[in-house]
Enzyme design. Sequence first.
Site, short mmCIF file in Angstrom:
data_model
loop_
_atom_site.label_atom_id
_atom_site.label_comp_id
_atom_site.label_asym_id
_atom_site.label_seq_id
_atom_site.Cartn_x
_atom_site.Cartn_y
_atom_site.Cartn_z
N LYS A 3 -30.44 7.49 10.11
CA LYS A 3 -30.99 6.83 8.92
C LYS A 3 -32.50 7.06 8.83
CE LYS A 3 -27.38 5.19 7.04
NZ LYS A 3 -26.94 5.69 5.74
N SER A 10 -31.11 1.21 6.26
CA SER A 10 -30.64 0.04 6.98
C SER A 10 -31.79 -0.65 7.69
CB SER A 10 -29.62 0.52 8.02
OG SER A 10 -29.36 -0.48 8.95
N ASP A 68 -16.42 11.44 -2.82
CA ASP A 68 -16.12 10.80 -1.52
C ASP A 68 -15.03 11.63 -0.83
OD1 ASP A 68 -16.44 7.45 -0.62
OD2 ASP A 68 -15.19 8.83 0.54
N ASN A 100 -13.54 7.16 5.18
CA ASN A 100 -13.54 5.73 5.56
C ASN A 100 -13.25 4.85 4.34
OD1 ASN A 100 -13.81 3.77 7.61
ND2 ASN A 100 -15.82 3.21 6.82
N TYR A 125 -26.85 6.47 15.14
CA TYR A 125 -26.68 6.04 13.74
C TYR A 125 -28.05 5.66 13.15
CZ TYR A 125 -25.93 2.93 9.80
OH TYR A 125 -26.01 2.32 8.57
N ASN A 156 -16.11 -3.77 13.83
CA ASN A 156 -17.30 -3.88 14.69
C ASN A 156 -18.18 -5.03 14.22
OD1 ASN A 156 -16.90 -1.40 16.20
ND2 ASN A 156 -17.34 -0.36 14.27
N ILE A 174 -19.71 -0.74 -0.18
CA ILE A 174 -20.84 -1.05 -1.07
C ILE A 174 -20.77 -0.16 -2.32
CG2 ILE A 174 -23.36 -1.29 -1.21
CD1 ILE A 174 -23.33 -1.33 1.93
N GLY A 231 -27.65 -3.55 23.10
CA GLY A 231 -28.35 -3.03 21.91
C GLY A 231 -28.60 -4.08 20.84
N PHE A 269 -29.89 -5.33 4.80
CA PHE A 269 -29.71 -6.18 5.98
C PHE A 269 -28.18 -6.27 6.23
CE2 PHE A 269 -33.85 -7.31 7.66
CZ PHE A 269 -34.60 -6.48 6.84
N LEU A 290 -13.12 10.32 1.43
CA LEU A 290 -12.11 9.33 1.82
C LEU A 290 -11.97 9.21 3.35
CD1 LEU A 290 -9.33 10.06 -0.88
CD2 LEU A 290 -11.16 8.37 -0.99
P1 NAD Z 1 -18.28 2.77 3.87
O1 NAD Z 1 -17.86 3.51 5.07
O2 NAD Z 1 -17.35 1.76 3.30
O3 NAD Z 1 -18.70 3.79 2.72
C1 NAD Z 1 -19.19 5.08 2.98
C2 NAD Z 1 -18.34 6.06 2.20
O4 NAD Z 1 -18.84 7.37 2.40
C3 NAD Z 1 -16.87 6.04 2.60
O5 NAD Z 1 -16.08 5.88 1.45
C4 NAD Z 1 -16.64 7.42 3.24
O6 NAD Z 1 -15.33 7.89 3.02
C5 NAD Z 1 -17.71 8.25 2.56
N1 NAD Z 1 -18.19 9.42 3.31
C6 NAD Z 1 -18.61 9.45 4.60
N2 NAD Z 1 -19.02 10.69 4.92
C7 NAD Z 1 -18.87 11.45 3.81
C8 NAD Z 1 -19.12 12.81 3.50
N3 NAD Z 1 -19.59 13.65 4.43
N4 NAD Z 1 -18.86 13.26 2.26
C9 NAD Z 1 -18.35 12.42 1.31
N5 NAD Z 1 -18.09 11.13 1.55
C10 NAD Z 1 -18.35 10.65 2.78
O7 NAD Z 1 -19.69 2.07 4.23
P2 NAD Z 1 -20.55 1.02 3.40
O8 NAD Z 1 -20.60 -0.24 4.19
O9 NAD Z 1 -20.16 1.00 1.98
O10 NAD Z 1 -21.99 1.70 3.56
C11 NAD Z 1 -22.52 2.59 2.60
C12 NAD Z 1 -23.83 3.14 3.11
O11 NAD Z 1 -24.71 2.06 3.42
C13 NAD Z 1 -23.70 3.96 4.40
O12 NAD Z 1 -24.58 5.06 4.32
C14 NAD Z 1 -24.15 3.00 5.48
O13 NAD Z 1 -24.70 3.67 6.58
C15 NAD Z 1 -25.20 2.18 4.75
N6 NAD Z 1 -25.39 0.84 5.32
C16 NAD Z 1 -24.31 0.03 5.48
C17 NAD Z 1 -24.49 -1.22 6.07
C18 NAD Z 1 -23.31 -2.14 6.30
O14 NAD Z 1 -23.41 -3.03 7.15
N7 NAD Z 1 -22.21 -2.01 5.58
C19 NAD Z 1 -25.78 -1.65 6.49
C20 NAD Z 1 -26.84 -0.79 6.27
C21 NAD Z 1 -26.65 0.46 5.69
N1 UFG Z 2 -21.19 -10.46 16.57
C1 UFG Z 2 -20.37 -11.22 17.38
N2 UFG Z 2 -19.06 -10.86 17.51
C2 UFG Z 2 -18.53 -9.78 16.85
C3 UFG Z 2 -19.37 -9.02 16.02
C4 UFG Z 2 -20.69 -9.37 15.90
O1 UFG Z 2 -20.84 -12.19 17.99
O2 UFG Z 2 -17.33 -9.52 17.04
C5 UFG Z 2 -22.60 -10.86 16.38
C6 UFG Z 2 -23.60 -9.80 16.82
O3 UFG Z 2 -23.90 -9.94 18.18
C7 UFG Z 2 -24.78 -10.12 15.89
C8 UFG Z 2 -24.13 -10.63 14.62
O4 UFG Z 2 -22.81 -11.04 15.00
O5 UFG Z 2 -25.55 -11.17 16.44
C9 UFG Z 2 -24.01 -9.56 13.54
O6 UFG Z 2 -23.37 -8.41 14.08
P1 UFG Z 2 -22.87 -7.20 13.15
O7 UFG Z 2 -22.23 -6.21 14.05
O8 UFG Z 2 -22.06 -7.74 12.02
O9 UFG Z 2 -24.20 -6.67 12.50
P2 UFG Z 2 -25.52 -6.06 13.18
O10 UFG Z 2 -26.67 -6.87 12.70
O11 UFG Z 2 -25.36 -5.90 14.63
O12 UFG Z 2 -25.54 -4.61 12.55
C10 UFG Z 2 -25.36 -4.41 11.15
C11 UFG Z 2 -24.73 -3.04 10.92
C12 UFG Z 2 -25.67 -1.97 11.33
C13 UFG Z 2 -26.96 -2.15 10.62
C14 UFG Z 2 -27.52 -3.53 10.87
C15 UFG Z 2 -28.77 -3.77 10.08
O13 UFG Z 2 -23.53 -2.92 11.66
O14 UFG Z 2 -25.15 -0.74 10.98
O15 UFG Z 2 -26.56 -4.51 10.49
O16 UFG Z 2 -28.54 -3.51 8.73
F1 UFG Z 2 -27.83 -1.23 11.08
#
Ligand code: NAD
Ligand code: UFG
Length: 340
Positions: A153, A125, A32, A36, A149, A198, A13, A294, A178, A34
Amino acid sequence: MKYTLVTGGTGFIGSHTVIQLLAQERAVIILDNLSNSSRAVLPRISSLSKKEPLFVEGDIRDKALLESLFEQYEIESVVHFAGLKAVGESTEKPLMYYENNVWGTINLCQVMARFGCKSIVFSSSATVYGDPASVPIKEDFPTSTTNPYGASKLMVENILQDLQASDPKWKVILLRYFNPIGAHKSGQIGEDPADIPNNLLPYVTQVAVGKLAQLSVFGDDYPTHDGTGVRDYIHVEDLAAAHVCAVDKLTEFSGTKIFNLGTGTGYSVLDIVKTFEQVTGEKVPYSITPRRPGDIAECFADASLARTELGWHATRGLEEMLEDAWRWQSQNPNGYADSE
Ligand code: NAD
Ligand code: UFG
């Protein structure tokens, strides 16, 4: 020059948001570690935006590094993405999650306060709603968590709200995402999970590209229209646009604001599979497996507050999200590793 510090700015993001901030003529510093993400995203950010963000490889838990950054640059706001985000891993390694996500944020805020930078946008989140009593979910619904996790948050949300209450100079915007999916239109930046994904969408695209054999659909006995889990998928470019609005908003108010960022529409796992197959022409073999512990049945947003107060709403539909996710995956079957 005044800078916006983007922690986690090379991540999924963060990278999309950096491009949009640069397009608005904001000067950006990415911090960052790096853990992830890949350095290979940086030349792509530069070539897409025709601008150069400053990049610092480092950790939000490194106070000396943060202090040197704030000493060197006039940082007026922070967009704080940096964090660990794998729910399963967080149950196995809770201390790692609390240290990184909670302690890391405290460290960041301590340094921000010391240098008089008190404006922050935080990546929260929809997980903080736990299993909601009803949908669509509004920002004032009760919060609860079921894994470290999510707890990290919610803790950070509470810490930032307490901090703001203690000092009205703080401006805090908590963005509850979302389900972010999709990728930049160019196909050059996108989501690049380090291991087996995941999340649903990267799993689907990796099956389609032939890296994984088939999708497991986690349960078809939920009380939803086809029995599979329903979520509010939002295009990462729409999410990035919301951050630009949030950074602008930081100049206009003081206090804490919380916004849901979703489209307001829920789609099931099978809706995703079918629409993906339609828009890409690729097959996604799947089998139904037991529910994932979960998981909840249904989760989608009421995002009307962001529309009225932030002047933002999601504009991209599911087909566009899936087309863009597929362009990224098919052009970069191994993610950024192909260009490292
Ligand atoms: P991402 O893992 O791609 O990005 C997170 C970045 O933070 C990575 O580049 C990682 O290297 C860096 N990072 C982690 N720990 C660090 C540290 N201690 N110091 C410096 N850098 C660090 O994840 P994303 O999907 O881009 O998510 C960004 C944020 O949004 C996260 O906080 C995540 O929890 C939150 N979020 C993501 C989702 C989703 O589904 N992608 C949903 C809700 C909230
Ligand atoms: N699902 C499958 N197979 C898979 C992966 C997911 O059937 O291999 C299903 C899950 O059961 C769920 C839907 O697809 O019904 C979405 O699953 P995700 O794992 O993509 O997303 P979640 O809604 O479970 O969780 C995500 C992020 C969390 C965050 C949440 C709300 O992973 O970190 O959205 O923002 F907290």
